[in-house]
Design a protein around this motif. Sequence first.
Motif, mmCIF file in Angstrom:
data_model
loop_
_atom_site.group_PDB
_atom_site.id
_atom_site.type_symbol
_atom_site.label_atom_id
_atom_site.label_comp_id
_atom_site.label_asym_id
_atom_site.label_seq_id
_atom_site.Cartn_x
_atom_site.Cartn_y
_atom_site.Cartn_z
ATOM 1 N N GLY A 84 0.792 -1.216 0.000
ATOM 2 C CA GLY A 84 0.000 0.000 0.000
ATOM 3 C C GLY A 84 0.823 1.263 0.000
ATOM 4 O O GLY A 84 0.354 2.322 -0.400
ATOM 5 N N SER A 85 2.097 1.182 0.438
ATOM 6 C CA SER A 85 2.941 2.377 0.430
ATOM 7 C C SER A 85 3.346 2.795 -0.967
ATOM 8 O O SER A 85 3.842 3.895 -1.173
ATOM 9 C CB SER A 85 4.203 2.111 1.269
ATOM 10 N N GLN A 86 3.126 1.923 -1.945
ATOM 11 C CA GLN A 86 3.495 2.254 -3.316
ATOM 12 C C GLN A 86 2.297 2.714 -4.134
ATOM 13 O O GLN A 86 2.322 2.661 -5.359
ATOM 14 C CB GLN A 86 4.138 1.037 -3.978
ATOM 15 N N ALA A 87 1.233 3.137 -3.449
ATOM 16 C CA ALA A 87 0.050 3.614 -4.175
ATOM 17 C C ALA A 87 0.410 4.864 -4.954
ATOM 18 O O ALA A 87 0.986 5.806 -4.411
ATOM 19 C CB ALA A 87 -1.077 3.900 -3.196
ATOM 20 N N ARG A 88 0.051 4.885 -6.241
ATOM 21 C CA ARG A 88 0.479 5.978 -7.109
ATOM 22 C C ARG A 88 -0.698 6.551 -7.859
ATOM 23 O O ARG A 88 -0.569 6.944 -9.005
ATOM 24 C CB ARG A 88 1.539 5.473 -8.092
ATOM 25 N N ASN A 89 -1.842 6.609 -7.237
ATOM 26 C CA ASN A 89 -2.999 7.189 -7.891
ATOM 27 C C ASN A 89 -2.957 8.702 -7.747
ATOM 28 O O ASN A 89 -2.819 9.234 -6.644
ATOM 29 C CB ASN A 89 -4.279 6.636 -7.270
ATOM 30 N N TRP A 90 -3.019 9.386 -8.892
ATOM 31 C CA TRP A 90 -3.066 10.837 -8.948
ATOM 32 C C TRP A 90 -1.799 11.495 -8.417
ATOM 33 O O TRP A 90 -1.854 12.588 -7.873
ATOM 34 C CB TRP A 90 -4.299 11.375 -8.202
ATOM 35 N N ASP A 91 -0.648 10.822 -8.571
ATOM 36 C CA ASP A 91 0.593 11.553 -8.404
ATOM 37 C C ASP A 91 0.844 12.358 -9.677
ATOM 38 O O ASP A 91 0.061 12.294 -10.632
ATOM 39 C CB ASP A 91 1.748 10.618 -8.071
ATOM 40 N N LEU A 92 1.925 13.112 -9.708
ATOM 41 C CA LEU A 92 2.158 14.018 -10.838
ATOM 42 C C LEU A 92 2.281 13.284 -12.163
ATOM 43 O O LEU A 92 1.627 13.669 -13.146
ATOM 44 C CB LEU A 92 3.396 14.875 -10.576
ATOM 45 N N PRO A 93 3.077 12.213 -12.286
ATOM 46 C CA PRO A 93 3.144 11.527 -13.593
ATOM 47 C C PRO A 93 1.807 10.930 -14.026
ATOM 48 O O PRO A 93 1.437 11.017 -15.205
ATOM 49 C CB PRO A 93 4.195 10.431 -13.348
ATOM 50 N N SER A 94 1.079 10.333 -13.076
ATOM 51 C CA SER A 94 -0.218 9.748 -13.433
ATOM 52 C C SER A 94 -1.210 10.821 -13.858
ATOM 53 O O SER A 94 -1.984 10.632 -14.805
ATOM 54 C CB SER A 94 -0.780 8.952 -12.255
ATOM 55 N N LEU A 96 -0.466 13.771 -15.170
ATOM 56 C CA LEU A 96 -0.066 14.276 -16.485
ATOM 57 C C LEU A 96 -0.465 13.306 -17.596
ATOM 58 O O LEU A 96 -0.948 13.725 -18.653
ATOM 59 C CB LEU A 96 1.449 14.504 -16.515
ATOM 60 N N LEU A 97 -0.282 12.007 -17.345
ATOM 61 C CA LEU A 97 -0.671 11.022 -18.348
ATOM 62 C C LEU A 97 -2.182 11.016 -18.552
ATOM 63 O O LEU A 97 -2.675 10.856 -19.677
ATOM 64 C CB LEU A 97 -0.192 9.637 -17.923
ATOM 65 N N PHE A 98 -2.932 11.227 -17.468
ATOM 66 C CA PHE A 98 -4.385 11.265 -17.594
ATOM 67 C C PHE A 98 -4.838 12.481 -18.404
ATOM 68 O O PHE A 98 -5.707 12.370 -19.281
ATOM 69 C CB PHE A 98 -5.015 11.290 -16.202
ATOM 70 N N THR A 99 -4.265 13.654 -18.125
ATOM 71 C CA THR A 99 -4.644 14.840 -18.892
ATOM 72 C C THR A 99 -4.230 14.711 -20.357
ATOM 73 O O THR A 99 -4.958 15.149 -21.251
ATOM 74 C CB THR A 99 -4.005 16.098 -18.283
ATOM 75 N N ALA A 100 -3.062 14.089 -20.601
ATOM 76 C CA ALA A 100 -2.655 13.873 -21.998
ATOM 77 C C ALA A 100 -3.605 12.921 -22.706
ATOM 78 O O ALA A 100 -3.930 13.107 -23.879
ATOM 79 C CB ALA A 100 -1.229 13.324 -22.043
ATOM 80 N N LEU A 230 12.516 4.577 -11.719
ATOM 81 C CA LEU A 230 12.135 3.992 -13.004
ATOM 82 C C LEU A 230 10.669 4.277 -13.325
ATOM 83 O O LEU A 230 10.308 4.484 -14.487
ATOM 84 C CB LEU A 230 12.388 2.482 -12.989
ATOM 85 N N TYR A 231 9.848 4.279 -12.289
ATOM 86 C CA TYR A 231 8.427 4.561 -12.514
ATOM 87 C C TYR A 231 8.228 5.973 -13.045
ATOM 88 O O TYR A 231 7.504 6.178 -14.034
ATOM 89 C CB TYR A 231 7.665 4.370 -11.206
ATOM 90 N N TYR A 232 8.875 6.970 -12.413
ATOM 91 C CA TYR A 232 8.721 8.353 -12.864
ATOM 92 C C TYR A 232 9.299 8.545 -14.266
ATOM 93 O O TYR A 232 8.687 9.207 -15.113
ATOM 94 C CB TYR A 232 9.386 9.302 -11.872
ATOM 95 N N LEU A 233 10.471 7.976 -14.512
ATOM 96 C CA LEU A 233 11.054 8.090 -15.852
ATOM 97 C C LEU A 233 10.163 7.422 -16.893
ATOM 98 O O LEU A 233 9.979 7.947 -18.000
ATOM 99 C CB LEU A 233 12.446 7.454 -15.863
ATOM 100 N N GLY A 234 9.608 6.274 -16.548
ATOM 101 C CA GLY A 234 8.735 5.578 -17.484
ATOM 102 C C GLY A 234 7.469 6.347 -17.798
ATOM 103 O O GLY A 234 7.020 6.394 -18.946
ATOM 104 N N GLN A 235 6.882 6.974 -16.774
ATOM 105 C CA GLN A 235 5.658 7.733 -16.995
ATOM 106 C C GLN A 235 5.905 8.961 -17.860
ATOM 107 O O GLN A 235 5.112 9.267 -18.768
ATOM 108 C CB GLN A 235 5.053 8.153 -15.653
ATOM 109 N N PHE A 236 6.998 9.679 -17.599
ATOM 110 C CA PHE A 236 7.311 10.843 -18.425
ATOM 111 C C PHE A 236 7.709 10.420 -19.848
ATOM 112 O O PHE A 236 7.381 11.121 -20.820
ATOM 113 C CB PHE A 236 8.429 11.665 -17.788
ATOM 114 N N ALA A 237 8.405 9.287 -19.976
ATOM 115 C CA ALA A 237 8.729 8.787 -21.307
ATOM 116 C C ALA A 237 7.467 8.401 -22.072
ATOM 117 O O ALA A 237 7.340 8.665 -23.270
ATOM 118 C CB ALA A 237 9.671 7.586 -21.203
ATOM 119 N N LEU A 238 6.509 7.788 -21.375
ATOM 120 C CA LEU A 238 5.243 7.429 -22.018
ATOM 121 C C LEU A 238 4.476 8.673 -22.438
ATOM 122 O O LEU A 238 3.846 8.703 -23.505
ATOM 123 C CB LEU A 238 4.403 6.586 -21.052
ATOM 124 N N LEU A 239 4.540 9.725 -21.616
ATOM 125 C CA LEU A 239 3.879 10.979 -21.960
ATOM 126 C C LEU A 239 4.484 11.586 -23.226
ATOM 127 O O LEU A 239 3.761 11.991 -24.151
ATOM 128 C CB LEU A 239 3.992 11.960 -20.788
#
Length: 307
Positions: A84-94, A96-100, A230-239
């Motif tokens: 549960g500590s790795q919950a990443r709902n509505w962080d900045l990369p997520s 940004l990907l949602f708005t894109a 890696l998660y943040y880099l991956g999300q920005f790369a996907l964006l």
Amino acid sequence: MGALRPWARYGLLVVAHLLALGLGAAVLQALEGPPALQLQANLRAELATFQAEYRACLPPRALEELLGTALAAQAYGVSSLGNGSQARNWDLPSALLFTASLLTTTGYGHMAPLTAGGKAFCVVYTALGLPASLALVAALRHCLLPLLSHPGAWAATHWQLTPATAALLQASGLGLLVAGIFVLLPALVLWGLQGDCSLLEAIYFCFSSLSTIGLGDLLPGHDHGPHPVLYYLGQFALLGYLLLGLLAMLLTVETFLELPQVRAMVKFFRSGGPLNAEDEGGILGQDELALSTLPPSAAAPERAPAC
């Protein structure tokens, strides 16, 4: 076919489209129906086994209520599985990907607003942002299409090709280039990094993203918890991949739409008149193609318009 009235041509086009829809539905029903039924039967068997084993510890219908609550939360991109500590709902990369995904109409469906305010904001944000995105794409298209026409004009002049052949060669080359850079290469990278997906699934994800289908059944980094960096880099790369890839895909589609063969087909359904000079021009432009028919001494070079 040329003697058909315009309404008959449109009717023929609609019938062909409906037949294509029916054919696609029949093929998918044959391919996906039996595995879905088998998966449903397996799930029911697992549920029955679990209930039989732990019936004494569970009140009646308690498991169904728990599963219903979990599935309802999963529909909004919220999951309690894993750490549960790795919950990443509505962080900045997520976010940004949602708005894109909103502004590009991809709509992966991996997360959705929970509150009424969030849903209202999405409506207003998309209503204002989507026209702005289309205007940006139109401006970039106006700047980039003349640059993309230079290889075709050079080939028409150097190899003495007809305008239609040069346009087809240019569109085919651009299509292969975009498919290699924005579909095959990212799929190979995704296949190597995402250990739980096959190469076909990676190609399927890349194509569904660039075609704005965005089914959302496969999204990198959301099935398991990679390292935060890696998660943040991956999300920005996907964006970045989504924005650049969609622009490349739109330019490719626009290039194919400007082919003389495609324009002739559109002209057939639009009216029965002959093709005019604009329809025959294609993607290379009348001035550049006219230079290919002149000797080198008579062809004065022209400077391409600046963006």
